[in-house]
Write a protein that holds these residues in place. Sequence first.
Motif, mmCIF file in Angstrom:
data_model
loop_
_atom_site.group_PDB
_atom_site.id
_atom_site.type_symbol
_atom_site.label_atom_id
_atom_site.label_comp_id
_atom_site.label_asym_id
_atom_site.label_seq_id
_atom_site.Cartn_x
_atom_site.Cartn_y
_atom_site.Cartn_z
ATOM 1 N N UNK A 508 0.814 -1.218 0.000
ATOM 2 C CA UNK A 508 0.000 0.000 0.000
ATOM 3 C C UNK A 508 0.846 1.265 0.000
ATOM 4 N N UNK A 509 2.087 1.156 0.464
ATOM 5 C CA UNK A 509 2.970 2.332 0.471
ATOM 6 C C UNK A 509 3.141 2.932 -0.913
ATOM 7 N N UNK A 510 3.057 2.083 -1.933
ATOM 8 C CA UNK A 510 3.220 2.576 -3.301
ATOM 9 C C UNK A 510 2.043 3.441 -3.728
ATOM 10 N N UNK A 511 0.915 3.325 -3.009
ATOM 11 C CA UNK A 511 -0.307 4.049 -3.374
ATOM 12 C C UNK A 511 -0.475 5.358 -2.620
ATOM 13 N N UNK A 533 -3.798 9.829 -5.311
ATOM 14 C CA UNK A 533 -4.678 10.479 -6.285
ATOM 15 C C UNK A 533 -5.883 11.100 -5.573
ATOM 16 N N UNK A 534 -6.780 11.688 -6.359
ATOM 17 C CA UNK A 534 -7.870 12.436 -5.743
ATOM 18 C C UNK A 534 -9.105 11.591 -5.430
ATOM 19 N N UNK A 535 -9.049 10.292 -5.698
ATOM 20 C CA UNK A 535 -10.207 9.438 -5.411
ATOM 21 C C UNK A 535 -9.935 8.535 -4.214
ATOM 22 N N UNK A 536 -11.009 8.102 -3.543
ATOM 23 C CA UNK A 536 -10.875 7.152 -2.439
ATOM 24 C C UNK A 536 -10.595 5.759 -2.985
ATOM 25 N N UNK A 537 -9.833 4.977 -2.217
ATOM 26 C CA UNK A 537 -9.436 3.643 -2.652
ATOM 27 C C UNK A 537 -9.713 2.642 -1.536
ATOM 28 N N UNK A 538 -10.512 1.614 -1.840
ATOM 29 C CA UNK A 538 -10.776 0.556 -0.860
ATOM 30 C C UNK A 538 -9.650 -0.465 -0.921
ATOM 31 N N UNK A 539 -9.047 -0.754 0.236
ATOM 32 C CA UNK A 539 -7.870 -1.635 0.286
ATOM 33 C C UNK A 539 -8.043 -2.654 1.411
ATOM 34 N N UNK A 540 -7.220 -3.677 1.383
ATOM 35 C CA UNK A 540 -7.197 -4.673 2.446
ATOM 36 C C UNK A 540 -5.821 -4.663 3.104
ATOM 37 N N UNK A 541 -5.698 -3.991 4.251
ATOM 38 C CA UNK A 541 -4.381 -3.907 4.905
ATOM 39 C C UNK A 541 -4.070 -5.120 5.772
ATOM 40 N N UNK A 542 -4.956 -6.141 5.736
ATOM 41 C CA UNK A 542 -4.752 -7.322 6.590
ATOM 42 C C UNK A 542 -4.279 -8.538 5.788
ATOM 43 N N UNK A 557 12.861 -11.583 2.035
ATOM 44 C CA UNK A 557 13.408 -10.485 2.847
ATOM 45 C C UNK A 557 12.296 -9.841 3.679
ATOM 46 N N UNK A 558 12.668 -9.354 4.868
ATOM 47 C CA UNK A 558 11.675 -8.688 5.717
ATOM 48 C C UNK A 558 11.239 -7.366 5.075
ATOM 49 N N UNK A 559 9.985 -6.995 5.319
ATOM 50 C CA UNK A 559 9.430 -5.771 4.738
ATOM 51 C C UNK A 559 9.924 -4.576 5.543
ATOM 52 N N UNK A 560 10.449 -3.559 4.870
ATOM 53 C CA UNK A 560 10.896 -2.325 5.524
ATOM 54 C C UNK A 560 9.932 -1.212 5.141
ATOM 55 N N UNK A 561 9.218 -0.692 6.141
ATOM 56 C CA UNK A 561 8.205 0.325 5.892
ATOM 57 C C UNK A 561 8.707 1.722 6.246
ATOM 58 N N UNK A 562 8.237 2.699 5.484
ATOM 59 C CA UNK A 562 8.478 4.098 5.836
ATOM 60 C C UNK A 562 7.653 4.421 7.085
ATOM 61 N N UNK A 563 8.203 5.202 8.033
ATOM 62 C CA UNK A 563 7.415 5.544 9.235
ATOM 63 C C UNK A 563 6.048 6.137 8.847
ATOM 64 N N UNK A 564 5.024 5.651 9.515
ATOM 65 C CA UNK A 564 3.679 6.106 9.170
ATOM 66 C C UNK A 564 3.415 7.500 9.744
ATOM 67 N N UNK A 565 2.392 8.166 9.202
ATOM 68 C CA UNK A 565 2.042 9.511 9.662
ATOM 69 C C UNK A 565 1.078 9.405 10.836
ATOM 70 N N UNK A 566 1.520 9.855 12.001
ATOM 71 C CA UNK A 566 0.672 9.826 13.193
ATOM 72 C C UNK A 566 0.172 11.238 13.459
ATOM 73 N N UNK A 567 -1.134 11.422 13.387
ATOM 74 C CA UNK A 567 -1.718 12.758 13.508
ATOM 75 C C UNK A 567 -2.052 13.104 14.952
ATOM 76 N N UNK A 568 -1.923 14.404 15.251
ATOM 77 C CA UNK A 568 -2.455 14.916 16.504
ATOM 78 C C UNK A 568 -3.960 15.134 16.328
#
Length: 613
Positions: A508-511, A533-542, A557-568
């Motif tokens: 999903x990081x690519x999206x 993009x400007x449209x909503x996308x239904x995804x399965x993160x599980x 190889x283990x998956x290396x993720x970019x740190x996620x955005x944590x909002x206040x």
Amino acid sequence: MSNQKIINIAVIAHVDAGKSTLVDALLQQGGAFRDNQEVAAQIMDSNDQERERGITIYSKNCSIEYKGIKINIVDTPGHADFSSEVERIMKTVDTVILLVDSSEGPMPQTRFVLSKALELKLKPILMINKIDKKDQRAEEVLDEVLELFMELDANDDQMNFPTVYGIAKNGIAQFTMENPSEDLTPLFETIVTQVGSYPTELADNTTRMQVSTLAYDSFIGRLGIGRIFEGKLKEGQTVAISRNDGSVKQGKITKLMVYRGLNRIAVSEAVAGEIVTISGIEDISIGDTICDLNDVRPMEAITIEEPTMSMNFLVNTSPFAGKVGKFVTSRNIRERLEKELEVNVGLKVEPLESSSVEGFKVLGRGELHLSVLIESMRREGFELAISKPEVILHKDPVTGEVLEPMEKVTINVPSEYAGTIINKLNQRKGLMIDMDSDGVRDKVTYNIPLRALIGFRSEFTNDTHGEGIMVRSANGFEPYKGEIESRQNGVMISMANGKTLAYALGNLEERGILFVAPQTEVYEGMIVGQHSRDNDLDVNPTTGKKLTNTRSSGTDDSVKLTPYRKMTLEEALEYIEWDELVEVTPVDLRLRKKWLTLVERKQHRNDQKKVIS
């Protein structure tokens, strides 16, 4: 105490000008602490959120003594969202100390708080603070303050204000830039000189006191705080309470307290000029006048500017509702909001007209004003869902034209980013008022619709790489400016229940940008990221990786993720659109769609945002 001279002052300024630091120094040099006592910085900012955010949210009282004169001090907020705290205490003071940064000069909020003081015919004392800054320009700032006084139609007496220069953090004030000082004596002397003796004959009149602030004590109940304008008050006295609605009732003052340092102490009697705290009247409200039983003379009502923004506080209906919160029902929310209305005069609450959802429409002075309330409720164990902030529109009573609240925005950014920011403000229907540049940084002032700034702060921070400064203040109402482009990106919506897996998130990081980490519990309809993009996308993160009994080079190889955005909380409220909610619980913040399933969202796809009329 009846023979002691009393002076009441308030410290007013824009946020970060040094108000709380100056009050610390006044308390220190006014004998409020023992010589060996350890004192925390910004001691008046005692609320947890005030400490964490580094701002003053609530007006608070304390007192000091100087040469036998008692000086009651009111520390006020500097942020525009809490200006109702400033408005209601202005009538209780004899003068104000207007604090201005020696480099920044008068800021938008400075104009607002000063205007309120001038309207009540107060004669301010100007203190130009932080004169130790390398880029200080105290003389220019003095000229700018003079211009501000003229713009606000100050009278001749007010224009002749005394000026001191100082460094609040070092506890120093001086009469001129050339004559250094070691303490705040010049400021104390200016206060004493500025304020004459309170008319002693007023103490012989019948009692009149107006409540400007409310507090609560777990032992003695609801407290009313205000100034005695005439006469005396005694412990045990039976009084008449003239209410805001015009009705009059009797009550008895069971306890009478005044301020000494940071503490309230019980006294048997207090006289005109003193700021007191009273208990015994259970339903006392801000603006009520305490009068003599045989001479009821209500004082002029305390007027507060109308709210400019609203949010819907809804019952949480997500699949995770009730898992961590203690208070989850509409009755719980209603009782908490009613309690808040007793002390928060800038707030209004209305029941929602819709029968399909349970909740309340809460109106306040801005996003920060409302988010502080939400954060307080969250910490108390409440669960609720919050809708997108909406501005409150008005109709011109004569022409019927729709009017919207405007903001005066001053931005100070490095010159290389100015073009981007100006372009975005123009797209948001902003009108440039002024622009100045020193070759390194540009200072730009705009008049812009309040709704255009919802969600802009995070963009501003990103576009200026964190180097930009933006300050805002209310700037009246103007005709509705038309539609304004909102968020440019769609979101990624979970279409499954379960725990997120690194394998799925890696794809999903690519999206777009992720809002959740691996092993996060999600549900259908929960927002897990921002789509590129400007449209909503239904995804399965599980989704997990399909297992086989064959290993191949490079695929394990283990998956290396970019740190996620944590909002206040504030960022989340700014981010959501009209068909989304922020789910607030004591533990988590989640973004979700109003309609959780894909079928429901398709049914409401053609719904349009309703404009408040």
